[in-house]
Design an enzyme around this catalytic site. Sequence first.
Site, mmCIF file in Angstrom:
data_model
loop_
_atom_site.group_PDB
_atom_site.id
_atom_site.type_symbol
_atom_site.label_atom_id
_atom_site.label_comp_id
_atom_site.label_asym_id
_atom_site.label_seq_id
_atom_site.Cartn_x
_atom_site.Cartn_y
_atom_site.Cartn_z
ATOM 1 N N GLU A 40 -7.672 -90.935 21.197
ATOM 2 C CA GLU A 40 -6.569 -91.519 21.965
ATOM 3 C C GLU A 40 -5.371 -91.782 21.061
ATOM 4 O O GLU A 40 -4.220 -91.557 21.443
ATOM 5 C CB GLU A 40 -7.007 -92.829 22.638
ATOM 6 C CG GLU A 40 -7.947 -92.601 23.821
ATOM 7 C CD GLU A 40 -8.588 -93.904 24.289
ATOM 8 O OE1 GLU A 40 -8.030 -94.540 25.192
ATOM 9 O OE2 GLU A 40 -9.629 -94.280 23.701
ATOM 10 N N SER A 87 -3.421 -110.947 -14.299
ATOM 11 C CA SER A 87 -4.796 -110.863 -13.798
ATOM 12 C C SER A 87 -5.363 -112.266 -13.625
ATOM 13 O O SER A 87 -4.707 -113.252 -13.928
ATOM 14 C CB SER A 87 -5.647 -110.027 -14.748
ATOM 15 O OG SER A 87 -5.482 -110.511 -16.049
ATOM 16 N N LEU A 88 -6.583 -112.337 -13.147
ATOM 17 C CA LEU A 88 -7.225 -113.627 -12.868
ATOM 18 C C LEU A 88 -8.340 -113.866 -13.860
ATOM 19 O O LEU A 88 -8.995 -112.921 -14.302
ATOM 20 C CB LEU A 88 -7.838 -113.599 -11.460
ATOM 21 C CG LEU A 88 -6.873 -113.527 -10.278
ATOM 22 C CD1 LEU A 88 -7.636 -113.221 -8.998
ATOM 23 C CD2 LEU A 88 -6.121 -114.845 -10.144
ATOM 24 N N GLU A 118 -9.621 -116.982 -0.671
ATOM 25 C CA GLU A 118 -9.450 -115.636 -0.101
ATOM 26 C C GLU A 118 -10.546 -114.706 -0.609
ATOM 27 O O GLU A 118 -11.120 -114.961 -1.668
ATOM 28 C CB GLU A 118 -8.098 -115.052 -0.565
ATOM 29 C CG GLU A 118 -6.912 -115.900 -0.185
ATOM 30 C CD GLU A 118 -5.665 -115.564 -1.002
ATOM 31 O OE1 GLU A 118 -5.644 -114.526 -1.690
ATOM 32 O OE2 GLU A 118 -4.721 -116.371 -0.950
ATOM 33 N N LYS A 120 -11.934 -111.593 -2.627
ATOM 34 C CA LYS A 120 -11.409 -110.798 -3.754
ATOM 35 C C LYS A 120 -11.645 -109.335 -3.405
ATOM 36 O O LYS A 120 -12.779 -108.831 -3.476
ATOM 37 C CB LYS A 120 -12.077 -111.164 -5.074
ATOM 38 C CG LYS A 120 -11.468 -110.380 -6.237
ATOM 39 C CD LYS A 120 -11.824 -110.964 -7.577
ATOM 40 C CE LYS A 120 -10.975 -110.376 -8.707
ATOM 41 N NZ LYS A 120 -10.778 -108.937 -8.677
ATOM 42 N N ARG A 141 -0.207 -101.280 -10.280
ATOM 43 C CA ARG A 141 -0.119 -102.388 -11.223
ATOM 44 C C ARG A 141 0.133 -101.884 -12.644
ATOM 45 O O ARG A 141 0.851 -102.508 -13.406
ATOM 46 C CB ARG A 141 -1.432 -103.165 -11.166
ATOM 47 C CG ARG A 141 -1.535 -104.276 -12.180
ATOM 48 C CD ARG A 141 -2.811 -105.070 -11.917
ATOM 49 N NE ARG A 141 -2.923 -106.202 -12.786
ATOM 50 C CZ ARG A 141 -3.521 -106.192 -13.968
ATOM 51 N NH1 ARG A 141 -4.060 -105.062 -14.413
ATOM 52 N NH2 ARG A 141 -3.592 -107.265 -14.710
ATOM 53 N N GLU A 177 -3.583 -105.467 -2.212
ATOM 54 C CA GLU A 177 -4.600 -104.544 -2.683
ATOM 55 C C GLU A 177 -4.754 -103.393 -1.678
ATOM 56 O O GLU A 177 -4.871 -103.631 -0.479
ATOM 57 C CB GLU A 177 -5.884 -105.371 -2.806
ATOM 58 C CG GLU A 177 -6.937 -104.810 -3.641
ATOM 59 C CD GLU A 177 -7.014 -105.293 -5.098
ATOM 60 O OE1 GLU A 177 -6.076 -105.921 -5.641
ATOM 61 O OE2 GLU A 177 -8.038 -104.981 -5.692
ATOM 62 N N CYS A 432 -32.011 -85.738 -33.528
ATOM 63 C CA CYS A 432 -32.526 -84.410 -33.795
ATOM 64 C C CYS A 432 -31.967 -83.964 -35.140
ATOM 65 O O CYS A 432 -30.785 -84.139 -35.417
ATOM 66 C CB CYS A 432 -32.062 -83.482 -32.684
ATOM 67 S SG CYS A 432 -32.161 -81.757 -33.137
HETATM 68 S S1 IVH Z 1 -4.074 -113.098 -6.760
HETATM 69 C C1 IVH Z 1 -1.750 -113.927 -10.960
HETATM 70 N N1 IVH Z 1 -5.718 -112.652 -4.777
HETATM 71 O O1 IVH Z 1 -7.695 -109.172 -8.645
HETATM 72 C C2 IVH Z 1 -2.773 -113.060 -10.353
HETATM 73 N N2 IVH Z 1 -5.729 -111.139 -6.582
HETATM 74 O O2 IVH Z 1 -7.676 -110.132 -11.634
HETATM 75 C C3 IVH Z 1 -2.592 -112.972 -8.870
HETATM 76 N N3 IVH Z 1 -7.310 -109.277 -6.322
HETATM 77 O O3 IVH Z 1 -5.882 -106.704 -9.757
HETATM 78 C C4 IVH Z 1 -3.695 -112.232 -8.227
HETATM 79 N N4 IVH Z 1 -8.089 -109.886 -4.359
HETATM 80 O O4 IVH Z 1 -5.223 -107.141 -7.352
HETATM 81 C C5 IVH Z 1 -5.282 -112.219 -5.980
HETATM 82 N N5 IVH Z 1 -7.097 -112.384 -2.934
HETATM 83 C C6 IVH Z 1 -6.654 -111.955 -4.119
HETATM 84 C C7 IVH Z 1 -7.156 -110.793 -4.733
HETATM 85 C C8 IVH Z 1 -6.676 -110.412 -5.981
HETATM 86 C C9 IVH Z 1 -8.155 -108.983 -5.320
HETATM 87 C C10 IVH Z 1 -7.145 -108.491 -7.565
HETATM 88 C C11 IVH Z 1 -5.720 -108.271 -7.972
HETATM 89 C C12 IVH Z 1 -5.787 -108.071 -9.446
HETATM 90 C C13 IVH Z 1 -7.047 -108.745 -9.818
HETATM 91 C C14 IVH Z 1 -6.702 -109.926 -10.686
#
Ligand code: IVH
Length: 679
Positions: A40, A87-88, A118, A120, A141, A177, A432
């Site tokens: 559809e 990154s986190l 949230e 990940k 990124r 993402e 070997c």
């Molecule tokens: S916040 C200052 N929220 O995790 C960093 N990141 O290690 C802000 N990721 O490659 C990132 N889900 O793309 C954030 N709900 C989420 C996420 C998320 C996945 C990824 C992000 C980054 C990595 C950071």
Amino acid sequence: MATTAVPAKIAQRAAKLRTDLDAHNYRYYVEDTPAVSDAEYDSLFRELEAIERDYPALATPDSPTQRVGGQPATEFDPVTHRVPMLSLNNAFADEEAEAFDRRVRTALGVERVDYAVEPKFDGLAVSLVYEQGHFTLGATRGDGYTGENVTANLTTVRAIPMRLPAAAPPLLEVRGEVLMLKRDFAALNAAQGSAGEKTFVNPRNAAAGALRQLDSTITASRRLAFFAYGVGAVDWGDVTPPATQDALLKLLTALRLPIASQRSVVRGLEGLLGYYRAIGGKRDNLPFQIDGVVYKVNQFEHQERLGFVSRAPRFALAHKFPAEELPTEVLAINVQVGRTGALTPVARLKPVFVGGVTVVSATLHNEDEVRRKDVRVGDTVIVRRAGDVIPEVVRVLPESRQPNAPQFVLPKRCPECGSKVVRLPDEAIARCSGGLVCPAQRKQALLHFASRRALDIEGLGDKLVDQLVDAGLVHTPADIYKLDVAALAALDRMADKSAANVVAAINKSRATTLARFIYALGIRHVGETTAADLARHFGTLDTLLAADEHALLEVRDVGPVLVQSILQFLAEAHNRKVIADLRSAGVHWTETAPRKALAGKLSGLTFVLTGTLPTLARDDAKALIEEQGGKVAGSVSKKTSYLVAGADPGSKLDKAGELGVPVLDEQQLKAMVTDGRIK
Ligand code: IVH
């Protein structure tokens, strides 16, 4: 056609189709409640395409029909992020989440903190720039500071709006993402499989492959999804900036940007852990893959106060799910021979879907590791795989052990070539010893043999060696000397001229030095310097070939490990045959008289060095002593003839005093060398 007036009805229909298609995309990708079938959807899409063909004035750049991809690119341009994409910090254990909450509370001086929580997403981070509501730039990124311009590819992603509602701020960089929904991944792999094309390991790899296509029509065919979780550079204009992460995500939702419905706002540590467990329980039923949850201090003002440490925010934490572990059966334990001759035991497993991929084998690293875990054929083992890490066998379930299941033993002979398997003292890896003949090591051995510091055969590089070995033309380095222009010219991408050049280089390499020849053999641990020492010491190849352990130990800088390595290499009849073949093929050098190791002025004497000498570096002093037939030992004993001491001597000087060992300075050592006596 361009001037054809568009009947109002048609314009309305086009607008309606556009709104409907966007809405269907939103329901499919964001709300996970598709309202129409693919067929559809396609029929509405084709209707819009037909209208736009008849009335090109209606074909706006942000129409869903424009998301089909365009001209292939040759490369992606770099994009500097206006605000770095950081990154986190990661956590696995609850205690780490607890410590995070404690740090945040202490830093803010508050009792309880509100967190935006949230999923990940297990996809790829991208940045989407909207200017005056129009999507103008999409980037990966990259290293966080510079990414790649993938605007053309992201334009084909139907979950990404091309235009935002009028209420959008003038500049809005959305961060989020890109990923592939599990159902789209399954459909893609099924289609790839039936077309005989390669299938993808997991949705993340499939999404990554699609996003990095230079041909955006391929990206368009792959159905990528997108979820936003934050913003980068923003000019809010007349829009009131949101005060919390929650308010920001609500605002983005109002702008029709995809926000995952699984998010929430919670209070305190209990709230964090409760969310972690709730999402963990739902994980398998989510439409996309996630590898954990993300906690973010909700108040932006609090976030600013907390700030960043190195490249990660102090106000956020990724709490990851543990790597998935599942039981399966060991069908066999095979031994693989690597390019350097290393033998690796590999468990062949009954296929098991773990951590998002089907695992059929897992490395057991080495013999000791197999013993330690006591893995045997027929055992049920726990297999673990996390993220992109290679699968591993965690442990055996003891109750699964078959009676009389034999312990694993590493073969004594190489499974590829039958040469003896040896394990040098202090090494975990067995290898070997058929370096010159083993098919697994063939390409590596040939490349080394031909390399610049070895026999220096120009033109005999990676690609040519691959072809020569794959065509069965060359098995050992000696075969190189049988090649002629006709044989080489018959290979792919090899013109007569280049074939002639390679043959000329091969001929030229016949005249070499003994040191180069020894180095070219690729004996483990025998580098250029050792090869030169061996050549100088023995003078002729035959003396080296006849040397025993004792004779080898007399060579400068040659210790027990090297001696074992050399003897084991030479003990392989295969290797000796290749050496003989090379000589018959005309490889030659000038031989010198073997050096009389004990003829120097210092022969029979043992020296120990301590402290910093005024002019001689330690290695130079050692070389000086050894050239004269002296030995250098590491510690002072009754057998020490002299201690050579410089500035800041260590405890060796005290020891020499205790044992009555005479002490020399540098000058006295030099005098002994020139005059044979102490001044
Ligand atoms: S916040 C200052 N929220 O995790 C960093 N990141 O290690 C802000 N990721 O490659 C990132 N889900 O793309 C954030 N709900 C989420 C996420 C998320 C996945 C990824 C992000 C980054 C990595 C950071």
